[in-house]
Design a protein around this motif. Structure first.
Motif, PDB file in Angstrom:
ATOM      1  N   GLY A   1       1.130  18.962   0.163  1.00 29.86           N
ATOM      2  CA  GLY A   1       2.291  19.838   0.327  1.00 29.86           C
ATOM      3  C   GLY A   1       3.234  19.335   1.404  1.00 29.86           C
ATOM      4  O   GLY A   1       4.457  19.367   1.234  1.00 29.86           O
TER       5      GLY A   1
ATOM      6  N   HIS B   1      -4.788  19.604  -0.122  1.00 27.50           N
ATOM      7  CA  HIS B   1      -3.632  20.386  -0.559  1.00 27.50           C
ATOM      8  C   HIS B   1      -2.574  20.451   0.543  1.00 27.50           C
ATOM      9  O   HIS B   1      -1.377  20.301   0.272  1.00 27.50           O
TER      10      HIS B   1
ATOM     11  N   VAL C   1       2.309  23.948  -4.319  1.00 26.96           N
ATOM     12  CA  VAL C   1       1.025  23.574  -3.714  1.00 26.96           C
ATOM     13  C   VAL C   1       0.547  24.650  -2.751  1.00 26.96           C
ATOM     14  O   VAL C   1      -0.617  25.087  -2.795  1.00 26.96           O
ATOM     15  N   HIS C   2       1.451  25.122  -1.884  1.00 25.57           N
ATOM     16  CA  HIS C   2       1.036  26.102  -0.877  1.00 25.57           C
ATOM     17  C   HIS C   2       0.819  27.482  -1.488  1.00 25.57           C
ATOM     18  O   HIS C   2      -0.042  28.246  -1.016  1.00 25.57           O
TER      19      HIS C   2
ATOM     20  N   ALA D   1      -1.623  28.276   5.417  1.00 21.08           N
ATOM     21  CA  ALA D   1      -0.900  28.100   4.156  1.00 21.08           C
ATOM     22  C   ALA D   1       0.371  28.943   4.127  1.00 21.08           C
ATOM     23  O   ALA D   1       1.403  28.511   3.618  1.00 21.08           O
TER      24      ALA D   1
ATOM     25  N   SER E   1      -9.125  22.113   0.799  1.00 22.71           N
ATOM     26  CA  SER E   1      -7.823  22.627   1.218  1.00 22.71           C
ATOM     27  C   SER E   1      -7.030  21.591   1.996  1.00 22.71           C
ATOM     28  O   SER E   1      -5.796  21.564   1.922  1.00 22.71           O
TER      29      SER E   1
ATOM     30  N   HIS F   1      -0.415  27.882  -4.477  1.00 22.58           N
ATOM     31  CA  HIS F   1      -1.737  27.729  -5.089  1.00 22.58           C
ATOM     32  C   HIS F   1      -2.835  27.945  -4.053  1.00 22.58           C
ATOM     33  O   HIS F   1      -3.850  28.600  -4.334  1.00 22.58           O
ATOM     34  N   LEU F   2      -2.633  27.411  -2.856  1.00 18.57           N
ATOM     35  CA  LEU F   2      -3.618  27.622  -1.795  1.00 18.57           C
ATOM     36  C   LEU F   2      -3.760  29.106  -1.472  1.00 18.57           C
ATOM     37  O   LEU F   2      -4.871  29.617  -1.309  1.00 18.57           O
TER      38      LEU F   2
ATOM     39  N   ARG G   1      -5.974  31.213  -3.746  1.00 16.70           N
ATOM     40  CA  ARG G   1      -7.419  31.020  -3.777  1.00 16.70           C
ATOM     41  C   ARG G   1      -8.125  32.122  -2.992  1.00 16.70           C
ATOM     42  O   ARG G   1      -7.664  32.562  -1.943  1.00 16.70           O
TER      43      ARG G   1
ATOM     44  N   PRO H   1     -10.712  19.888  -6.293  1.00 17.09           N
ATOM     45  CA  PRO H   1      -9.706  20.952  -6.133  1.00 17.09           C
ATOM     46  C   PRO H   1     -10.055  21.969  -5.060  1.00 17.09           C
ATOM     47  O   PRO H   1      -9.212  22.758  -4.663  1.00 17.09           O
TER      48      PRO H   1
ATOM     49  N   VAL I   1      -6.877  15.469  -5.216  1.00 21.48           N
ATOM     50  CA  VAL I   1      -6.913  16.922  -5.383  1.00 21.48           C
ATOM     51  C   VAL I   1      -7.529  17.298  -6.719  1.00 21.48           C
ATOM     52  O   VAL I   1      -8.290  18.267  -6.834  1.00 21.48           O
ATOM     53  N   GLN I   2      -7.211  16.527  -7.759  1.00 23.09           N
ATOM     54  CA  GLN I   2      -7.774  16.804  -9.082  1.00 23.09           C
ATOM     55  C   GLN I   2      -9.281  16.591  -9.091  1.00 23.09           C
ATOM     56  O   GLN I   2     -10.021  17.320  -9.755  1.00 23.09           O
TER      57      GLN I   2
END
Length: 389
Positions: A82, A78, A97-98, A115, A75, A100-101, A104, A72, A68-69
């Motif tokens: 998650g 992610h 995590v979710h 998500a 999806s 953050h999604l 976006r 990024p 992920v890093q």
């Protein structure tokens, strides 16, 4: 110094060539870096997948975090991360995590709904029911709308919010998600029990009526209605309701067979009730029916005959216990045939406790093994049988 056009032209051309070369080198560097990132990201992803399949979830999570890093914007990584957090019970990390999604701006509507659904599941698993409810309701009208309603139904069952559960079940039926009539009947029965506990008789009666309306063939409303009549001392009404249960759901009748016999004795209807119980017992023999039938059989010799016949046809320890109680109540000793039958039952019941169990994998065996046949571990069997531990 005077300007020389012949000198300026080559210098300008040289500058353009230098700029072009620098741009080309920069693009090549960026392209190589992009290719390297694209190569490294799948490697980290596959590494995490391999670790997950190898049952190494901690290392798998580290590999997915690395993926992920490195990328990024992906999806899917992610979502996978998650879900891993949620499965491990790390609900706070799954929520982050979710969330953050959802934050976006480049997600499609479908991915955003996905998500949102994952976030709602995180809240539900974490026991944050208010936030889970709000998150599931936010999916109304989306591709996850039906799934969200099913999750809401489970949530309302867990929180015992029966009116809300009834409403969601009706919506699911209207949406063509199947029949929820039996579940709705159970919800009304739960409301009736709560009303009965609070001594709201009219509300309890109305709830039972709604339950029978929702599922006319359901057994539970009839069982509860009969119990309400018994509590009020209306034993004949209870017998009438349970006779109806016998006609509609005969397989459920053993659940109230003892209560049926007690009500029959209370209103001196034991002869007719005994006849009905015998007919049911002949069709579907069970110890519950036999016990109820014994209560309505005053003759001791007939009770003994019924018990021995049942024990011979259905040799269970529970039936043997009933026979022993009957013998002790009469002050009689066991006959040879009864003693032999009980010996066989006791031997069969003792067999599971006579096994050895592997401490490593739980594999059970009648004989002692120095190496477990199941997991191949040496000296994993305690030298004591199960019944001795």
């Amino acid at each position: 110094m005077e300007f020389d056009p012949q000198t300026a032209l080559p210098l300008g051309l040289l500058g353009l060539m230098v700029a072009f070369a620098l741009g080309w080198l920069a693009s090549r560097f960026d392209l190589k870096q992009w290719k390297r990132e694209q190569q490294e990201s799948p490697k980290a992803y596959y590494k995490g997948l391999n670790l997950l399949l190898s049952e190494q979830p901690d290392k798998a999570i580290d590999a997915f975090i690395e993926a992920v890093q490195q990328d990024p914007g992906t999806s899917e990584l992610h979502f996978g991360l998650g879900n891993l957090f949620r499965r491990r019970g790390e609900y706070e990390r799954a929520v982050r995590v979710h969330q953050h999604l959802l934050g976006r701006g480049d997600l499609s509507v479908t991915e955003r709904d996905r998500a949102q659904h994952a976030l709602a599941q995180d809240f539900l698993k974490a026991g944050l029911f208010d936030r889970a409810e709000a998150a599931f309701k936010a999916l109304e009208g989306s591709a996850f709308g039906t799934d969200a309603k099913l999750e809401l139904l489970t949530l309302y069952e867990r929180t015992r919010d029966w009116p809300a559960a009834i409403e969601i079940a009706r919506q699911l039926e209207a949406a063509g998600a199947g029949s929820f009539a039996t579940r709705v009947a159970h919800y009304h029965c739960e409301i009736a029990l709560e009303a009965e506990t609070c001594r709201r008789a009219a509300e309890a009666e109305a709830a039972l009526h709604e339950a029978r309306t929702a599922a006319p063939q359901a057994a539970r409303p009839r069982v509860l209605e009969g119990h309400r009549h018994v509590q009020a001392g209306r034993h004949r009404e209870a017998l009438a309701v349970w006779d109806d249960l016998l006609a509609v759901q005969p397989t459920t009748f053993p659940l109230i067979a003892g209560d049926y016999a007690a009500s029959a004795l209370a209103c001196n209807d034991d002869a007719a009730a005994s006849s009905r119980l015998k007919a049911v017992y002949e069709r579907q023999p069970s110890l519950d029916l036999l016990t109820a039938l014994l209560r309505l059989t005053p003759d001791a010799a007939e009770r003994q005959s019924l018990l021995r016949a049942h024990l011979q046809a259905h040799p269970t320890l529970s039936a043997a216990v009933v026979l022993l109680k009957e013998q002790l109540a009469r002050g009689e000793s066991l006959s040879v045939a009864d003693a032999e039958q009980l010996q066989l039952l006791a031997a069969a019941a003792a067999k599971p406790g006579q096994r050895y169990r592997c401490a490593a994998c739980g594999f059970e065996a009648q004989h002692y093994f120095w190496q477990c046949p199941g997991c191949q571990t040496w000296d994993s069997y305690p030298p004591r049988r199960q019944e001795d531990q």
